[in-house]
Scaffold this motif. Structure first.
Motif, PDB file in Angstrom:
ATOM      1  N   PHE A   1      81.965  66.578 111.770  1.00  0.00           N
ATOM      2  CA  PHE A   1      82.579  67.895 111.581  1.00  0.00           C
ATOM      3  C   PHE A   1      81.919  68.940 112.477  1.00  0.00           C
ATOM      4  CE2 PHE A   1      85.062  66.457 108.025  1.00  0.00           C
ATOM      5  CZ  PHE A   1      86.060  67.416 107.884  1.00  0.00           C
ATOM      6  N   ILE A   2      80.592  68.924 112.542  1.00  0.00           N
ATOM      7  CA  ILE A   2      79.884  69.916 113.359  1.00  0.00           C
ATOM      8  C   ILE A   2      80.249  69.773 114.839  1.00  0.00           C
ATOM      9  CG2 ILE A   2      77.605  70.575 114.227  1.00  0.00           C
ATOM     10  CD1 ILE A   2      76.524  70.022 111.408  1.00  0.00           C
ATOM     11  N   ASN A   3      80.212  68.558 115.351  1.00  0.00           N
ATOM     12  CA  ASN A   3      80.486  68.352 116.777  1.00  0.00           C
ATOM     13  C   ASN A   3      81.936  68.644 117.130  1.00  0.00           C
ATOM     14  OD1 ASN A   3      77.827  67.584 117.260  1.00  0.00           O
ATOM     15  ND2 ASN A   3      78.240  65.409 116.908  1.00  0.00           N
ATOM     16  N   THR A   4      82.854  68.263 116.256  1.00  0.00           N
ATOM     17  CA  THR A   4      84.270  68.498 116.520  1.00  0.00           C
ATOM     18  C   THR A   4      84.587  69.987 116.495  1.00  0.00           C
ATOM     19  OG1 THR A   4      84.812  66.367 115.509  1.00  0.00           O
ATOM     20  CG2 THR A   4      86.613  67.917 115.829  1.00  0.00           C
ATOM     21  N   LEU A   5      84.065  70.701 115.515  1.00  0.00           N
ATOM     22  CA  LEU A   5      84.325  72.136 115.413  1.00  0.00           C
ATOM     23  C   LEU A   5      83.645  72.905 116.541  1.00  0.00           C
ATOM     24  CD1 LEU A   5      83.960  72.514 111.553  1.00  0.00           C
ATOM     25  CD2 LEU A   5      86.049  72.908 112.878  1.00  0.00           C
TER      26      LEU A   5
ATOM     27  N   LEU B   1      80.180  80.002 113.739  1.00  0.00           N
ATOM     28  CA  LEU B   1      79.191  79.636 112.728  1.00  0.00           C
ATOM     29  C   LEU B   1      79.784  78.601 111.793  1.00  0.00           C
ATOM     30  CD1 LEU B   1      76.299  80.899 111.666  1.00  0.00           C
ATOM     31  CD2 LEU B   1      77.731  81.738 109.806  1.00  0.00           C
ATOM     32  N   MET B   2      78.939  77.658 111.375  1.00  0.00           N
ATOM     33  CA  MET B   2      79.357  76.653 110.401  1.00  0.00           C
ATOM     34  C   MET B   2      78.328  76.584 109.280  1.00  0.00           C
ATOM     35  SD  MET B   2      80.503  73.664 113.087  1.00  0.00           S
ATOM     36  CE  MET B   2      79.363  74.196 114.372  1.00  0.00           C
ATOM     37  N   VAL B   3      78.809  76.442 108.058  1.00  0.00           N
ATOM     38  CA  VAL B   3      77.931  76.241 106.905  1.00  0.00           C
ATOM     39  C   VAL B   3      78.320  74.913 106.279  1.00  0.00           C
ATOM     40  CG1 VAL B   3      77.255  77.049 104.620  1.00  0.00           C
ATOM     41  CG2 VAL B   3      77.607  78.698 106.465  1.00  0.00           C
ATOM     42  N   SER B   4      77.357  74.002 106.211  1.00  0.00           N
ATOM     43  CA  SER B   4      77.598  72.670 105.658  1.00  0.00           C
ATOM     44  C   SER B   4      76.692  72.425 104.464  1.00  0.00           C
ATOM     45  CB  SER B   4      77.339  71.603 106.720  1.00  0.00           C
ATOM     46  OG  SER B   4      77.302  70.311 106.136  1.00  0.00           O
ATOM     47  N   GLU B   5      77.175  71.664 103.516  1.00  0.00           N
ATOM     48  CA  GLU B   5      76.357  71.283 102.372  1.00  0.00           C
ATOM     49  C   GLU B   5      75.102  70.541 102.822  1.00  0.00           C
ATOM     50  OE1 GLU B   5      76.760  68.829  98.174  1.00  0.00           O
ATOM     51  OE2 GLU B   5      77.762  68.074  99.949  1.00  0.00           O
ATOM     52  N   GLU B   6      75.196  69.834 103.944  1.00  0.00           N
ATOM     53  CA  GLU B   6      74.106  68.970 104.377  1.00  0.00           C
ATOM     54  C   GLU B   6      73.042  69.674 105.218  1.00  0.00           C
ATOM     55  OE1 GLU B   6      73.960  66.050 103.116  1.00  0.00           O
ATOM     56  OE2 GLU B   6      75.962  66.110 102.230  1.00  0.00           O
ATOM     57  N   ASN B   7      73.244  70.934 105.585  1.00  0.00           N
ATOM     58  CA  ASN B   7      72.292  71.653 106.431  1.00  0.00           C
ATOM     59  C   ASN B   7      71.641  72.806 105.669  1.00  0.00           C
ATOM     60  OD1 ASN B   7      74.451  70.476 108.422  1.00  0.00           O
ATOM     61  ND2 ASN B   7      72.631  70.865 109.651  1.00  0.00           N
ATOM     62  N   ASP B   8      70.327  72.926 105.783  1.00  0.00           N
ATOM     63  CA  ASP B   8      69.614  74.003 105.099  1.00  0.00           C
ATOM     64  C   ASP B   8      70.098  75.372 105.550  1.00  0.00           C
ATOM     65  OD1 ASP B   8      68.230  71.766 104.354  1.00  0.00           O
ATOM     66  OD2 ASP B   8      66.249  72.570 104.771  1.00  0.00           O
ATOM     67  N   ASP B   9      70.294  75.522 106.860  1.00  0.00           N
ATOM     68  CA  ASP B   9      70.662  76.807 107.449  1.00  0.00           C
ATOM     69  C   ASP B   9      72.028  76.723 108.109  1.00  0.00           C
ATOM     70  OD1 ASP B   9      68.075  77.991 106.847  1.00  0.00           O
ATOM     71  OD2 ASP B   9      67.283  76.710 108.453  1.00  0.00           O
TER      72      ASP B   9
ATOM     73  N   GLY C   1      83.880  81.363 118.963  1.00  0.00           N
ATOM     74  CA  GLY C   1      85.117  82.100 118.746  1.00  0.00           C
ATOM     75  C   GLY C   1      84.972  83.073 117.594  1.00  0.00           C
ATOM     76  N   LYS C   2      86.096  83.399 116.979  1.00  0.00           N
ATOM     77  CA  LYS C   2      86.089  84.439 115.943  1.00  0.00           C
ATOM     78  C   LYS C   2      86.128  83.900 114.527  1.00  0.00           C
ATOM     79  CE  LYS C   2      91.122  85.170 116.123  1.00  0.00           C
ATOM     80  NZ  LYS C   2      92.192  86.177 116.349  1.00  0.00           N
ATOM     81  N   TYR C   3      85.983  82.577 114.368  1.00  0.00           N
ATOM     82  CA  TYR C   3      86.097  82.001 113.030  1.00  0.00           C
ATOM     83  C   TYR C   3      84.782  81.416 112.530  1.00  0.00           C
ATOM     84  CZ  TYR C   3      91.069  82.459 113.987  1.00  0.00           C
ATOM     85  OH  TYR C   3      92.305  82.955 114.306  1.00  0.00           O
ATOM     86  N   VAL C   4      84.661  81.401 111.213  1.00  0.00           N
ATOM     87  CA  VAL C   4      83.552  80.770 110.520  1.00  0.00           C
ATOM     88  C   VAL C   4      84.137  79.640 109.677  1.00  0.00           C
ATOM     89  CG1 VAL C   4      81.782  81.066 108.752  1.00  0.00           C
ATOM     90  CG2 VAL C   4      82.193  82.889 110.414  1.00  0.00           C
ATOM     91  N   CYS C   5      83.537  78.466 109.760  1.00  0.00           N
ATOM     92  CA  CYS C   5      84.035  77.330 108.978  1.00  0.00           C
ATOM     93  C   CYS C   5      82.940  76.863 108.016  1.00  0.00           C
ATOM     94  CB  CYS C   5      84.444  76.183 109.894  1.00  0.00           C
ATOM     95  SG  CYS C   5      85.431  74.911 109.062  1.00  0.00           S
ATOM     96  N   VAL C   6      83.294  76.752 106.748  1.00  0.00           N
ATOM     97  CA  VAL C   6      82.371  76.262 105.721  1.00  0.00           C
ATOM     98  C   VAL C   6      82.928  74.941 105.197  1.00  0.00           C
ATOM     99  CG1 VAL C   6      81.617  78.585 105.110  1.00  0.00           C
ATOM    100  CG2 VAL C   6      83.542  77.586 103.891  1.00  0.00           C
TER     101      VAL C   6
ATOM    102  N   ALA D   1      76.227  85.011 115.930  1.00  0.00           N
ATOM    103  CA  ALA D   1      76.634  85.050 114.522  1.00  0.00           C
ATOM    104  C   ALA D   1      75.436  84.770 113.617  1.00  0.00           C
ATOM    105  CB  ALA D   1      77.728  84.025 114.272  1.00  0.00           C
ATOM    106  N   SER D   2      75.550  85.198 112.367  1.00  0.00           N
ATOM    107  CA  SER D   2      74.477  84.979 111.389  1.00  0.00           C
ATOM    108  C   SER D   2      75.092  84.616 110.047  1.00  0.00           C
ATOM    109  CB  SER D   2      73.623  86.241 111.254  1.00  0.00           C
ATOM    110  OG  SER D   2      74.370  87.273 110.631  1.00  0.00           O
ATOM    111  N   ALA D   3      74.242  84.315 109.080  1.00  0.00           N
ATOM    112  CA  ALA D   3      74.714  83.942 107.741  1.00  0.00           C
ATOM    113  C   ALA D   3      75.595  85.018 107.128  1.00  0.00           C
ATOM    114  CB  ALA D   3      73.526  83.653 106.829  1.00  0.00           C
ATOM    115  N   ALA D   4      75.376  86.283 107.518  1.00  0.00           N
ATOM    116  CA  ALA D   4      76.177  87.381 106.974  1.00  0.00           C
ATOM    117  C   ALA D   4      77.659  87.198 107.276  1.00  0.00           C
ATOM    118  CB  ALA D   4      75.685  88.712 107.543  1.00  0.00           C
TER     119      ALA D   4
END
Length: 320
Positions: free
Chosen positions: A65-69, A77-85, A95-100, A133-136
């Protein structure tokens, strides 16, 4: 593409992002189906930020998912269950999107062949394009989701999707041509939903009193009691609730007062889908899941979602 055609100002960026999610889902689907042959069952030997043992397929799905996105150049920015940060993308390729996302929900069931899935949500970033981008950028309420969905890897691979302000659509992967076919249009919870409750009832002694009373009411209902159905994979349990009705619950417990499911990439996407199908999703009386303001990317929340009939009942009990 049909949604893109309805918006005159569309640039195609969102369409390309969704195509990347579709591609990631196809790759994970293949890995899940080949897991036994390719020796992908079992633990990887690591523990994720949630304190959960990571399966080999967890790692593969997450990296995919990370590499494809990242390759789509449409996310910052991407937020994954498997990554601490949060995973950031270089500004010249963002781009202009954030994917969780939860890349492989229900992975504890992989070794016994139970259906698992990937859950995802898409937000528009809050910071200007071109800046780091940041967590915000990801800490937004679910009401700001542009799209939400999941891909279920079961007897067939189905991608279930809802756009902001739209209905739920279902796409089924045709293995003969390797493409998702639109098989469910404007899916809604049945007007006469089935009487099903879904909860890990083994933890009943740890549940709040209101939840225990609801379970007793379900068992004592007439002319026949509710049926208990619980897979232990949120994607599978929510998919059944979406198609048949009833209620899915993951309440707080004495050992986990904040609940177990993660707000950003599990509760919010599933709640958006459920509301788009005519249902409800709450965390407490009068508190809609999609209105919660997350303070941390891995924040947890109790959740009750399903048809209005049953969510209204549990809400009234919780309010007493």
């Amino acid at each position: 593409l049909s949604e893109q055609a309805r918006h005159k100002g569309a640039t195609g960026d969102f369409t390309l992002l969704m195509q990347s999610i579709q591609l990631a889902s196809k790759v994970v689907s293949t890995a899940v189906r080949k897991a036994g042959i390719a020796g992908l069952f079992g633990l990887e030997g690591a523990v994720n930020v949630q304190g959960e043992d990571q399966k080999k397929l967890d790692i593969i799905a997450n990296e995919n998912f990370i590499n494809t996105l990242r390759s789509s150049t449409k996310v910052c920015l991407m937020v994954s269950e498997e990554n601490d940060d949060p995973v950031t993308v270089a500004t010249d390729k963002s781009g202009k999107y954030v994917c969780v996302f939860d890349p492989l929900d229900g992975s504890s069931n992989i070794d016994c062949g139970v259906s698992v899935g990937s859950i995802f949500g898409v937000y528009e970033r809050k910071s200007p394009v071109g800046e780091c981008a940041s967590a915000a950028d990801a800490l937004q309420p679910g009401s700001e989701l542009l799209a939400a969905g999941y891909t279920m890897y079961g007897s067939s691979t189905q991608l279930v999707l809802a756009m902001k302000g739209g209905k739920v659509q279902i796409f089924t992967l045709d293995p003969a041509i390797g493409e998702f076919i639109h098989t469910g249009t404007d899916v809604m919870i049945p007007e006469k939903p089935k009487r099903i409750y879904s909860v890990n009832e083994g933890n009943e002694s740890l549940f709040p009193d209101a939840v225990r009373r609801f379970i007793r009411q379900c068992k004592a209902a007439s002319p026949k009691p509710y049926s208990l159905r619980y897979v232990g994979s949120m994607v599978s349990d929510v998919h059944r609730t979406l198609l048949y009705g009833g209620i899915f619950m993951y309440p707080s417990t004495k050992s986990a007062p904040a609940g177990k499911l993660r707000l950003l990439y599990e509760c919010n996407p599933m709640s958006m889908l459920m509301e788009a199908a005519g249902g409800r999703a709450i965390t407490a009386p009068g508190r809609r899941i999609l209105d919660l303001e997350p303070a941390k990317i891995h924040e947890r929340a109790p959740i009750f979602l399903g048809c209005k009939r049953d969510v209204d009942i549990i809400e009234a009990l919780l309010a007493e």
